[in-house]
Write a protein that holds these residues in place. Structure first.
Motif, PDB file in Angstrom:
ATOM      1  N   GLY A  39      37.665  38.316  35.855  1.00 36.78           N
ATOM      2  CA  GLY A  39      36.841  37.397  36.133  1.00 36.78           C
ATOM      3  C   GLY A  39      36.423  37.155  37.705  1.00 36.78           C
ATOM      4  N   PHE A  40      35.133  37.541  38.011  1.00 38.33           N
ATOM      5  CA  PHE A  40      34.739  37.615  39.311  1.00 38.33           C
ATOM      6  C   PHE A  40      33.721  36.666  39.594  1.00 38.33           C
ATOM      7  N   GLY A  41      33.694  35.396  38.847  1.00 38.31           N
ATOM      8  CA  GLY A  41      32.793  34.355  39.307  1.00 38.31           C
ATOM      9  C   GLY A  41      33.201  33.755  40.404  1.00 38.31           C
ATOM     10  N   PRO A  42      33.095  32.290  40.745  1.00 37.47           N
ATOM     11  CA  PRO A  42      33.494  31.753  41.868  1.00 37.47           C
ATOM     12  C   PRO A  42      35.070  31.781  42.249  1.00 37.47           C
ATOM     13  N   LYS A  45      36.368  35.572  43.142  1.00 35.32           N
ATOM     14  CA  LYS A  45      35.871  35.959  44.410  1.00 35.32           C
ATOM     15  C   LYS A  45      36.844  35.220  45.450  1.00 35.32           C
ATOM     16  N   LEU A  46      37.407  33.929  44.968  1.00 35.14           N
ATOM     17  CA  LEU A  46      38.327  33.234  46.111  1.00 35.14           C
ATOM     18  C   LEU A  46      39.727  33.997  45.597  1.00 35.14           C
ATOM     19  N   ALA A  47      39.828  34.440  44.334  1.00 31.25           N
ATOM     20  CA  ALA A  47      41.258  34.922  44.193  1.00 31.25           C
ATOM     21  C   ALA A  47      41.271  36.491  44.891  1.00 31.25           C
ATOM     22  N   PHE A  48      40.076  37.134  45.067  1.00 31.37           N
ATOM     23  CA  PHE A  48      39.976  38.292  45.699  1.00 31.37           C
ATOM     24  C   PHE A  48      40.336  38.157  47.223  1.00 31.37           C
ATOM     25  N   LEU A  49      39.716  37.178  47.827  1.00 33.42           N
ATOM     26  CA  LEU A  49      40.088  36.981  49.160  1.00 33.42           C
ATOM     27  C   LEU A  49      41.517  36.498  49.567  1.00 33.42           C
ATOM     28  N   ASP A  50      41.951  35.394  48.696  1.00 31.16           N
ATOM     29  CA  ASP A  50      43.317  35.138  48.763  1.00 31.16           C
ATOM     30  C   ASP A  50      44.395  36.173  48.749  1.00 31.16           C
ATOM     31  N   PHE A  51      44.141  37.153  47.702  1.00 34.34           N
ATOM     32  CA  PHE A  51      45.374  38.071  47.457  1.00 34.34           C
ATOM     33  C   PHE A  51      45.019  39.353  48.191  1.00 34.34           C
ATOM     34  N   LEU A  52      43.697  39.461  48.710  1.00 30.20           N
ATOM     35  CA  LEU A  52      43.372  41.022  49.475  1.00 30.20           C
ATOM     36  C   LEU A  52      44.267  41.537  50.537  1.00 30.20           C
ATOM     37  N   LYS A  54      47.532  40.639  51.205  1.00 26.28           N
ATOM     38  CA  LYS A  54      48.909  40.501  50.914  1.00 26.28           C
ATOM     39  C   LYS A  54      49.315  41.669  49.682  1.00 26.28           C
ATOM     40  N   ASN A  55      48.380  42.127  49.183  1.00 28.09           N
ATOM     41  CA  ASN A  55      48.452  42.751  47.709  1.00 28.09           C
ATOM     42  C   ASN A  55      47.336  43.846  47.786  1.00 28.09           C
ATOM     43  N   LYS A  56      47.556  44.703  46.840  1.00 29.90           N
ATOM     44  CA  LYS A  56      46.885  45.949  46.704  1.00 29.90           C
ATOM     45  C   LYS A  56      45.927  45.677  45.489  1.00 29.90           C
ATOM     46  N   ILE A  57      44.874  45.394  45.409  1.00 30.04           N
ATOM     47  CA  ILE A  57      44.128  44.947  44.330  1.00 30.04           C
ATOM     48  C   ILE A  57      43.663  46.245  43.687  1.00 30.04           C
ATOM     49  N   THR A  58      43.982  46.648  42.397  1.00 28.88           N
ATOM     50  CA  THR A  58      43.775  47.673  41.934  1.00 28.88           C
ATOM     51  C   THR A  58      42.495  48.049  40.971  1.00 28.88           C
ATOM     52  N   ALA A  59      42.128  46.451  40.448  1.00 28.03           N
ATOM     53  CA  ALA A  59      40.813  46.521  39.502  1.00 28.03           C
ATOM     54  C   ALA A  59      40.420  45.041  39.380  1.00 28.03           C
ATOM     55  N   ILE A  60      39.059  44.886  39.151  1.00 26.09           N
ATOM     56  CA  ILE A  60      38.259  43.520  38.813  1.00 26.09           C
ATOM     57  C   ILE A  60      37.808  44.008  37.432  1.00 26.09           C
ATOM     58  N   TYR A  61      37.831  43.201  36.747  1.00 26.04           N
ATOM     59  CA  TYR A  61      37.262  42.885  35.369  1.00 26.04           C
ATOM     60  C   TYR A  61      36.421  41.715  35.243  1.00 26.04           C
ATOM     61  N   ASP A  62      35.470  42.044  34.362  1.00 26.05           N
ATOM     62  CA  ASP A  62      34.696  40.772  34.188  1.00 26.05           C
ATOM     63  C   ASP A  62      33.611  41.248  32.971  1.00 26.05           C
ATOM     64  N   GLN A  63      33.649  40.207  31.863  1.00 26.45           N
ATOM     65  CA  GLN A  63      32.801  40.257  30.765  1.00 26.45           C
ATOM     66  C   GLN A  63      31.284  40.738  31.052  1.00 26.45           C
ATOM     67  N   ASN A  64      30.859  40.192  32.359  1.00 32.82           N
ATOM     68  CA  ASN A  64      29.507  40.361  32.992  1.00 32.82           C
ATOM     69  C   ASN A  64      29.457  41.575  33.889  1.00 32.82           C
ATOM     70  N   PHE A  65      30.315  42.612  33.733  1.00 34.87           N
ATOM     71  CA  PHE A  65      30.414  43.655  34.517  1.00 34.87           C
ATOM     72  C   PHE A  65      29.312  44.316  34.963  1.00 34.87           C
ATOM     73  N   SER A  66      28.212  44.328  34.068  1.00 34.11           N
ATOM     74  CA  SER A  66      26.961  44.958  34.474  1.00 34.11           C
ATOM     75  C   SER A  66      26.143  44.486  35.403  1.00 34.11           C
ATOM     76  N   SER A  67      26.335  43.022  35.771  1.00 25.85           N
ATOM     77  CA  SER A  67      25.665  42.261  36.551  1.00 25.85           C
ATOM     78  C   SER A  67      26.407  42.305  38.083  1.00 25.85           C
ATOM     79  N   ILE A  87      45.268  38.667  37.578  1.00 29.71           N
ATOM     80  CA  ILE A  87      45.100  37.178  37.802  1.00 29.71           C
ATOM     81  C   ILE A  87      43.668  36.800  36.807  1.00 29.71           C
ATOM     82  N   LEU A  88      44.050  35.601  36.151  1.00 31.41           N
ATOM     83  CA  LEU A  88      42.910  35.273  35.497  1.00 31.41           C
ATOM     84  C   LEU A  88      42.201  34.384  35.987  1.00 31.41           C
ATOM     85  N   SER A  89      41.300  34.486  36.649  1.00 30.54           N
ATOM     86  CA  SER A  89      40.484  33.556  37.337  1.00 30.54           C
ATOM     87  C   SER A  89      39.039  33.054  36.863  1.00 30.54           C
ATOM     88  N   VAL A  90      39.333  32.350  35.732  1.00 22.66           N
ATOM     89  CA  VAL A  90      38.028  31.805  34.848  1.00 22.66           C
ATOM     90  C   VAL A  90      38.196  30.372  35.146  1.00 22.66           C
TER      91      VAL A  90
END
Length: 124
Positions: A39-42, A45-52, A54-67, A87-90
């Protein structure tokens, strides 16, 4: 007005029993782990910033990946060997439940972490 974000990290077993007194965690809970974000909605994006930091972010997935840019992948490409936790961020709880059901087909429930952000205003 000054606002800040709190992140509530919940294991899948806790999701059915959420109440206002649940303990608030930060990304420190998973410090040093390999993380994927679904989930890469609001929230995503907050999770990405929060975890970036202190963690290695290996991938981001979203049903609307093409956008998004090429770094956001289709959920069909999820490889559980590439992360310690996803991290399920929906924001939409019904959608999050459906996505969790999809993820649990190939991922251990203990590796699926749901987050909930809330905006809190400090007492002035």
């Amino acid at each position: 007005m000054v606002c800040f974000f709190c992140c509530r990290v919940l294991c899948t077993e806790q999701l059915d029993n959420i109440n206002d007194n649940d303990y608030l965690y930060s990304s420190d809970v998973l410090e040093g782990e390999k993380i994927a974000i679904y989930g890469f909605g609001p929230y995503g994006k907050l999770a990405f910033l929060d975890f970036l930091s202190k963690n290695k972010i290996t991938a981001i997935y979203d049903q609307n990946f093409s956008s998004f840019n090429k770094n956001v992948r289709s959920p069909e490409l999820i490889d559980p060997t590439q992360f310690d936790y996803i991290i399920l961020s929906v924001m939409n709880k019904k959608a999050a439940q459906q996505i969790r059901f999809f993820l649990e087909k190939n991922i251990d429930k203990q590796k699926i972490i749901s987050i909930e952000y809330s905006i809190k205003s400090p007492i002035l």
